[in-house]
Design an enzyme around this catalytic site. Structure first.
Site, mmCIF file in Angstrom:
data_model
loop_
_atom_site.group_PDB
_atom_site.id
_atom_site.type_symbol
_atom_site.label_atom_id
_atom_site.label_comp_id
_atom_site.label_asym_id
_atom_site.label_seq_id
_atom_site.Cartn_x
_atom_site.Cartn_y
_atom_site.Cartn_z
ATOM 1 C CG PHE A 106 -2.143 0.480 3.748
ATOM 2 C CD1 PHE A 106 -1.443 0.807 4.886
ATOM 3 C CD2 PHE A 106 -2.043 1.450 2.767
ATOM 4 C CE1 PHE A 106 -0.559 1.677 5.075
ATOM 5 C CE2 PHE A 106 -1.313 2.376 2.692
ATOM 6 C CZ PHE A 106 -0.407 2.739 4.021
ATOM 7 N N GLY A 107 -4.219 -0.797 6.619
ATOM 8 C CA GLY A 107 -4.024 -0.426 7.937
ATOM 9 C C GLY A 107 -5.343 0.318 8.271
ATOM 10 C CE1 TYR A 108 -5.096 0.925 13.865
ATOM 11 C CE2 TYR A 108 -2.681 1.442 12.873
ATOM 12 C CZ TYR A 108 -3.410 0.818 13.965
ATOM 13 O OH TYR A 108 -3.075 -0.003 14.758
ATOM 14 C CG HIS B 167 0.081 10.207 7.223
ATOM 15 N ND1 HIS B 167 -1.050 9.995 6.757
ATOM 16 C CD2 HIS B 167 0.674 8.928 7.493
ATOM 17 C CE1 HIS B 167 -1.212 8.871 6.593
ATOM 18 N NE2 HIS B 167 -0.286 7.938 6.989
ATOM 19 N N GLY C 22 0.919 -1.319 0.087
ATOM 20 C CA GLY C 22 -0.042 -0.088 -0.003
ATOM 21 C C GLY C 22 1.048 1.319 0.043
ATOM 22 C CG ASP D 37 8.368 4.027 11.861
ATOM 23 O OD1 ASP D 37 8.078 3.011 11.855
ATOM 24 O OD2 ASP D 37 8.307 4.590 12.892
ATOM 25 C CE LYS E 56 -3.351 7.032 3.239
ATOM 26 N NZ LYS E 56 -3.010 5.716 3.276
#
Ligand code: IMP
Length: 189
Positions: A140-142, A167, A11, A65, A162
């Site tokens: 993906f993820g959250y 971020h 992702g 990260d 997005k």
């Protein structure tokens, strides 16, 4: 020029490919493990990752990260975001947020880039809200539970949409500025 995005997350690779589209930098997915220290600061994690990968002889690469920080949970899951996603997942976060009125949260993304024998570390942020339920099937993820504006979740957005608000998108803007200044990155119109 080729830039290796070192991650196990496809992702993220898709987002970087979109972010560098139309430039002289082509993004390649590269999988190699590196030391991911547990630190309160995302920047420390990428700094250590860069030195580990440089010690392995890698050049022209980028690592990322990221973490999600929920205000009402004092910043949790934060640096534990990957572990929490793997264990309790989005449903677990929604359970922790049941009957919690303050839905404010943010995402942080630190990018560490070693390119042209120089190191760049930049951090981007995106403020938003945790929805009451999961929405959307993209990303993906959250992504299904996080929304920058309280209307659409990240998972309901295209990769391009997005990137405009995320971020990761804002970290790449900072990185691009540095790379353009050093004539490493050219953006074709
Ligand atoms: P890491 O940067 O891969 O360590 O990410 C930590 C956790 O946050 C993982 O579970 C990722 O799936 C999640 N994560 C990172 N970036 C994003 C994002 O842009 N959207 C949703 N989840 C993310």
């Amino acid at each position: 020029m080729r830039l290796k995005v070192i991650t196990s997350n496809r992702g993220k690779v898709k987002e970087y490919q979109e972010l560098f589209k139309g430039s002289n930098v082509s993004i390649e997915h590269f999988s190699v493990s590196y030391d991911e220290i547990q630190s309160y600061w995302l920047e420390d994690v990428v700094k250590k990752g860069i030195s580990d990968l440089r010690a392995k002889g890698l050049t022209d690469f980028l690592i990322d990260d990221s973490g999600m920080f929920i205000d009402a949970l004092n910043g949790f899951p934060g640096v534990y975001s990957a572990y929490v996603q793997k264990t309790i997942g989005n449903k677990g976060i929604l359970r922790l947020m049941e009957n919690v009125e303050n839905r404010r949260a943010s995402f942080g993304c630190s990018i560490g880039c070693y390119i042209g024998k120089e190191t760049f570390i930049v951090t981007g942020k995106c403020s938003g809200f945790i929805f009451q339920t999961e929405k959307g099937t993209g990303g993906f993820g959250y992504d299904p539970i996080f929304s920058p504006d309280g209307k659409k979740s990240f998972a309901e957005m295209s990769v391009g949409e997005k990137n405009v608000v995320s971020h990761r998108g804002s970290a790449v803007k900072l990185l691009s500025k540095e790379l353009i200044d050093r004539e490493i990155l050219n953006v074709k119109n």
